[in-house]
Design an enzyme around this catalytic site. Structure first.
Site, PDB file in Angstrom:
ATOM      1  N   ASN A 187      50.157  93.092  67.634  1.00 47.14           N
ATOM      2  CA  ASN A 187      51.552  93.005  67.621  1.00 47.14           C
ATOM      3  C   ASN A 187      52.024  92.077  68.781  1.00 47.14           C
ATOM      4  O   ASN A 187      51.816  92.498  70.120  1.00 47.14           O
ATOM      5  CB  ASN A 187      52.126  94.375  67.503  1.00 47.14           C
ATOM      6  CG  ASN A 187      51.719  95.295  66.426  1.00 47.14           C
ATOM      7  OD1 ASN A 187      51.414  94.924  65.350  1.00 47.14           O
ATOM      8  ND2 ASN A 187      51.268  96.637  66.545  1.00 47.14           N
TER       9      ASN A 187
ATOM     10  N   HIS B 231      47.239  92.884  73.362  1.00 49.73           N
ATOM     11  CA  HIS B 231      46.126  93.866  73.248  1.00 49.73           C
ATOM     12  C   HIS B 231      45.823  93.755  71.773  1.00 49.73           C
ATOM     13  O   HIS B 231      46.544  93.511  70.774  1.00 49.73           O
ATOM     14  CB  HIS B 231      46.499  95.407  73.410  1.00 49.73           C
ATOM     15  CG  HIS B 231      47.605  95.885  72.872  1.00 49.73           C
ATOM     16  ND1 HIS B 231      48.766  95.509  73.568  1.00 49.73           N
ATOM     17  CD2 HIS B 231      47.977  96.363  71.885  1.00 49.73           C
ATOM     18  CE1 HIS B 231      49.927  96.237  72.710  1.00 49.73           C
ATOM     19  NE2 HIS B 231      49.289  96.724  71.625  1.00 49.73           N
ATOM     20  N   PHE B 232      44.411  93.598  71.332  1.00 54.19           N
ATOM     21  CA  PHE B 232      43.945  93.800  70.202  1.00 54.19           C
ATOM     22  C   PHE B 232      43.519  95.235  69.780  1.00 54.19           C
ATOM     23  O   PHE B 232      42.818  95.930  70.310  1.00 54.19           O
ATOM     24  CB  PHE B 232      42.827  92.900  69.728  1.00 54.19           C
ATOM     25  CG  PHE B 232      43.178  91.175  70.223  1.00 54.19           C
ATOM     26  CD1 PHE B 232      43.536  90.800  71.231  1.00 54.19           C
ATOM     27  CD2 PHE B 232      43.222  90.461  68.995  1.00 54.19           C
ATOM     28  CE1 PHE B 232      43.865  89.645  71.460  1.00 54.19           C
ATOM     29  CE2 PHE B 232      43.775  89.046  69.166  1.00 54.19           C
ATOM     30  CZ  PHE B 232      44.040  88.619  70.361  1.00 54.19           C
TER      31      PHE B 232
END
Ligand code: 5GP
Length: 138
Positions: free
Chosen positions: A86, A99-100
């Site tokens: 996001n 971040h994933f």
């Protein structure tokens, strides 16, 4: 600028369930998982959104992300998963440090997606693709 919660986790100031660390990347379990094994993969570089991330940090994430996915699948028994990334509050980003999410699909648990496709107009698509290609450059 104040450290994000993820920078504080990377520094060890806030505890986490760490699953991976190298010179550029830190990965740990999400504190509020959508499904068992929900993992966050974070570059140590504190860019707020993906478009601001350096090529070096991006490459480091790319090198290790599939390996982390394989481990999450192996250890949770999931045979499907989503990667969610996001950017911006309107896109549901809550922590402004890239971040994933690795989110295993276990039956109904995991990521729910509202997908409302539109029609791509051929002429508008060609024009947009040309402009994007020029903006991306080499
Ligand atoms: P975003 O909406 O920004 O893509 O997702 C942020 C994620 O970070 C959420 O899934 C949330 O549960 C997770 N998160 C927020 N604070 C903490 C924390 O202190 N520890 C851990 N492990 N995860 C967190």
């Amino acid at each position: 600028m104040a450290d994000t919660i993820f920078t504080r986790i990377i520094k060890g100031e806030i505890p986490s369930h760490k699953v991976y660390e190298d010179a550029h990347v830190f990965a740990f379990l999400d504190i509020a998982p959508l499904s068992p094994g929900h993992t966050l993969v974070v570059p140590k570089e504190p860019a707020a959104t993906l478009d601001a991330l350096s090529d070096e940090a991006s490459a480091a994430i790319g090198r290790v992300l599939p390996r982390i996915c394989r481990a999450v699948m192996k250890e949770t028994g999931a045979t499907a998963y989503n990667i969610l990334q996001n950017n911006g509050a309107e896109a549901h980003q809550a922590v402004f440090h890239v971040h994933f999410h690795v989110i295993p699909k276990h039956g109904a648990s995991g990521l729910g997606i509202g997908w409302k496709p539109q029609r791509l107009d051929a002429a508008a698509g060609r024009d947009l693709a040309d402009r994007l290609a020029a903006a991306i450059g080499s």
